[in-house]
Design an enzyme around this catalytic site. Structure first.
Site, PDB file in Angstrom:
ATOM      1  NE  ARG A 273      -3.544   2.248   2.752  1.00 48.88           N
ATOM      2  CZ  ARG A 273      -4.106   2.647   3.893  1.00 48.88           C
ATOM      3  NH1 ARG A 273      -3.820   1.998   5.022  1.00 48.88           N
ATOM      4  NH2 ARG A 273      -4.924   3.672   3.922  1.00 48.88           N
ATOM      5  CG  HIS A 345      -4.954   1.340  13.129  1.00 50.36           C
ATOM      6  ND1 HIS A 345      -4.346   0.658  12.102  1.00 50.36           N
ATOM      7  CD2 HIS A 345      -5.537   2.414  12.565  1.00 50.36           C
ATOM      8  CE1 HIS A 345      -4.566   1.277  10.962  1.00 50.36           C
ATOM      9  NE2 HIS A 345      -5.290   2.348  11.219  1.00 50.36           N
ATOM     10  CB  ALA A 346      -2.575   6.273  15.023  1.00 48.04           C
ATOM     11  CG  HIS A 375      -3.335  11.873   9.615  1.00 43.07           C
ATOM     12  ND1 HIS A 375      -3.574  11.962   8.263  1.00 43.07           N
ATOM     13  CD2 HIS A 375      -4.357  11.129  10.115  1.00 43.07           C
ATOM     14  CE1 HIS A 375      -4.673  11.303   7.957  1.00 43.07           C
ATOM     15  NE2 HIS A 375      -5.172  10.794   9.074  1.00 43.07           N
ATOM     16  CD  GLU A 376      -4.843   9.638  13.670  1.00 42.91           C
ATOM     17  OE1 GLU A 376      -6.038   9.870  13.966  1.00 42.91           O
ATOM     18  OE2 GLU A 376      -4.516   8.886  12.734  1.00 42.91           O
ATOM     19  CG  HIS A 379      -8.782  12.671  11.801  1.00 44.37           C
ATOM     20  ND1 HIS A 379      -9.422  12.830  10.600  1.00 44.37           N
ATOM     21  CD2 HIS A 379      -7.870  11.685  11.607  1.00 44.37           C
ATOM     22  CE1 HIS A 379      -8.926  11.970   9.722  1.00 44.37           C
ATOM     23  NE2 HIS A 379      -7.980  11.274  10.309  1.00 44.37           N
ATOM     24  CD  GLU A 403      -8.714   9.421   6.886  1.00 43.47           C
ATOM     25  OE1 GLU A 403      -7.474   9.514   7.001  1.00 43.47           O
ATOM     26  OE2 GLU A 403      -9.444   8.974   7.790  1.00 43.47           O
ATOM     27  CE  LYS A 480      -2.950  -5.891  -5.186  1.00 43.55           C
ATOM     28  NZ  LYS A 480      -3.174  -4.629  -4.482  1.00 43.55           N
ATOM     29  CG  HIS A 505      -8.545   0.159   5.779  1.00 38.06           C
ATOM     30  ND1 HIS A 505      -7.244  -0.325   5.759  1.00 38.06           N
ATOM     31  CD2 HIS A 505      -8.479   1.405   6.311  1.00 38.06           C
ATOM     32  CE1 HIS A 505      -6.438   0.588   6.257  1.00 38.06           C
ATOM     33  NE2 HIS A 505      -7.146   1.641   6.609  1.00 38.06           N
ATOM     34  CE1 TYR A 515      -7.733   6.350   5.089  1.00 38.42           C
ATOM     35  CE2 TYR A 515      -8.679   4.365   4.138  1.00 38.42           C
ATOM     36  CZ  TYR A 515      -8.410   5.150   5.236  1.00 38.42           C
ATOM     37  OH  TYR A 515      -8.814   4.742   6.477  1.00 38.42           O
TER      38      TYR A 515
END
Length: 658
Positions: A273, A345-346, A375-376, A379, A403, A480, A505, A515
């Site tokens: 990813r 997981h943040a 980033h957090e 939010h 996001e 893919k 996810h 995302y």
């Protein structure tokens, strides 16, 4: 289960009392004043119920015990029952002639649930998928020590996949995880698809994928995402060719085909990813000063709390809101040392009382986590800015907006200009250093675009029924190979494997197009804020720290929450209503020019030859797969996750951001 049913019944009885006051002898109610009173009553009652549900979820995820899991189920039962009854009550109104705002609030209350048995089944399936994902261990005999070892995804397998150089270890870990998790999840996921589609159709959607897309309030979502990606695809293909050469130089011709797709197990994480862990072999000018401030953070005795306070200062310097004092007492910013099992997981949390906002994270004093902190906190800033809105509007304009805000602030924080300001770097103005920075940014963003796109276009087709069950995994890898130029390192069994499920996810019921969209929103917002901040020069050098003008522009969008269509929120900030690819392309233009020249110099093949067979792995043709035995080992609720079944049925309960 009986206690959960008691709470369900209690909630129905309580909410039914109000229902008696709004029915008009079987006729639909056209009185908007009564509709507004109903909404105010709903806010007053449902807010505290949601607060209790989020508190129970927090207590569980920061202390993974059976007792806390039951508390989540009980609180969730109450919330689900109240919402279901409120939705039924809302259906007694005829909103045709109501104001647009009242209509919009009612639109968040138009939901029909499955019957009790199927609702419970769907809940249990999601819980079980989360449990399998969170508690699976891959086991082997260590080839170096001869000792038996077992590894969880976090941190052992994640750290192993981030290392560079040992193809055999990567191959073992990739296969052990995808076989061990994906094969267990496949039958559960297929039933989840059936039930989710049925619930979506009860609510007027064609299927569950259609329901996901409609969150963007357009019928053209599939066209929009394909058009956006078509503009960025040439840049991705240049990056792909460049990385393929670097992998070839590292792993050799026996592992990398210079005209073929990339092997999924050598891209730096379990899923391919993010490619950021490939930076050590990909950096254009490795002899130039590093832009990673981690060593300096250690030298300056940074702590996790200092990282968060520095991040909070970034926001307040723009005239935005500081986190409340309770944030520092109630958040979990580091992994506890008292023996508790926790989810690491943040995530950022809104407790729906307009005053309690927290982050749950097992942060370390490293630059990667410093970026995540910013980033957090993005939010959290969004939560605080729209906290005055009615309950149904306490959300982002869409999931991509939420996001994008966090990524936007993390990106500005990460510039060499800002890190120099903080005294964490002392890097001169150097075009070679700039190119190192841009390549690193591309490994964190450009590489993810086709990944996120394919994750959801495949699921949209699957929810639609366009892929025969026997071909689900085969078609996934065909997509893919075609879009990403990535292939599995070993052949996959179409009857057993469903590899898409082996990521958080998917098995926890989150779409991933958020995302994809956030990346375009992020760069579009960045261009506007840089202009507001008076920035002159390349966009990748822009830092809006201390710019209250940029803060005001951002605030205007954040405060709208979900009260307007996202196009209106976009217009409030940018002055136009469309999502554009050009800001992203403008940002990376110097890198595009450099990649094209570098690839031409090396005679790189741009693109990849898609394998003729969709079943056999093209990588397997050049790799002698060494299969170590692996078996699942489930510890007692070692990393158990309770999946958020209410995310879709409780439209406003989207409190957890990551």
């Amino acid at each position: 289960m009986e206690s959960v049913k008691f709470f369900l019944c209690l909630a129905f009885l309580c909410s039914s009392a109000f229902a008696l006051n709004i029915k008009h002898k079987g006729r639909l109610n056209t009185n908007e004043d009564e509709a507004i009173a109903f909404l105010e009553h709903y806010d007053a009652e449902y807010g505290p119920i949601l607060n209790q549900y989020v508190l129970a979820s927090w207590n569980y995820e920061t202390n993974l015990t059976d007792e806390n899991a039951m508390a989540v189920a009980e609180a969730g039962g109450v919330a689900g029952a109240y919402y279901a009854q409120a939705s039924a009550n809302a259906s007694t109104f005829d909103t045709t002639n109501f104001s647009e705002d009242t209509k919009r609030q009612f639109s968040y209350l138009q939901s029909v649930s499955l019957d009790d048995a199927e609702s419970e089944e769907l809940y249990n399936i999601l819980s079980e998928m989360g449990r399998i994902y969170g508690s699976y261990q891959a086991c082997r005999t260590n080839p170096s020590t001869g000792l038996n070892e077992c590894m969880y995804l976090e941190p052992e397998l994640t750290e192993l996949m981030a290392e560079i150089g040992n193809d055999d270890d990567h191959l073992w870990a990739w296969q052990a995880w995808h076989d061990g998790v994906g094969r267990q999840l496949r039958p559960l996921y297929l039933r989840y698809v059936e039930l989710s589609n049925k619930q979506a159709q009860l609510n007027g959607y064609a299927d569950y994928g259609d329901q996901w897309r409609q969150k963007y309030e357009t019928t053209e979502m599939e066209t929009i995402v394909q058009d956006l990606y078509s503009q960025v695809e040439p840049l991705y293909k240049q990056l792909h060719a460049y990385i393929r050469r670097k992998l070839y130089n590292t792993y050799g011709a026996n592992n990398i085909d210079l005209r073929g797709p990339l092997p999924a197990h050598l891209l730096g994480d379990m899923w391919g990813r993010f490619w950021v862990n490939l930076n050590p072999i990909a950096i254009p000018y490795p002899d130039k000063p590093s832009t990673d401030p981690s060593p300096e953070m250690i030298r300056q005795n940074y702590t996790v709390e200092r990282m968060f306070r520095t991040g909070n200062d970034f926001y307040t310097s723009m005239g935005l809101l500081p986190v409340p004092e309770t944030f520092w007492n109630l958040s979990m910013l580091e992994k506890p040392t008292d023996g508790r099992e926790v989810a690491c997981h943040a995530t950022a949390w809104d407790f729906y009382d307009a005053k309690d906002f927290r982050i749950r994270m097992c942060a370390r004093v490293v630059f990667e986590d410093f970026q995540t902190v910013h980033h957090e906190l993005g939010h959290i800033q969004y939560f605080m800015q729209y906290a005055f809105q009615p309950l149904n509007y306490r959300d982002g304009a869409n999931d991509g907006f939420h996001e994008a805000v966090g990524e936007l602030m993390s990106m500005s924080f990460s510039t060499t200009k800002h890190l120099n300001t903080l005294g964490l770097l002392n890097v001169p103005d150097d075009p070679d250093v700039d190119m190192n920075f841009l390549l690193f940014q591309a490994l964190n963003t450009i590489s993810t675009l086709p990944f996120h796109l394919t994750q959801d276009t495949w699921r949209w087709n699957m929810f639609r029924g366009d892929i025969p069950e026997a071909e689900l995994n085969t078609q996934y890898w065909a997509d893919k190979a075609r879009v990403l130029g990535v292939a599995p390192p070993v052949g996959r069994d179409p009857a057993q494997d469903l590899d898409i499920t082996a990521i958080f996810h998917v098995c926890n019921n989150y779409d991933m197009i958020r995302y994809f969209m956030r990346t375009f929103f992020q760069y579009q917002f960045n261009e506007v804020l840089c202009t507001a901040a008076g920035h002159v020069g390349p966009l990748y050098k822009c830092d809006f720290y201390n710019s209250t003008a940029a803060g005001d522009a951002l605030k205007a969008m954040l405060q709208l929450g979900a009260s307007k269509p996202w196009q209106d929120a976009m217009e409030a900030m940018t002055g136009q209503r469309d999502v554009l690819a050009t800001p992203l392309l403008n940002y990376f233009e110097p890198l595009r020019v450099w990649l094209e020249a570098e690839n031409a110099k090396n005679g790189e093949y741009i693109g990849w030859d898609v394998p003729a067979s969709k079943v056999e792995s093209p990588i397997e043709k050049i790799v002698e797969a060494k299969k170590e035995g692996s078996s699942p080992l489930i510890s007692k609720e070692a990393a158990k996750y309770l999946a958020p079944i209410f995310e879709e049925t409780l439209h406003s309960l989207r409190n957890i951001r990551f």
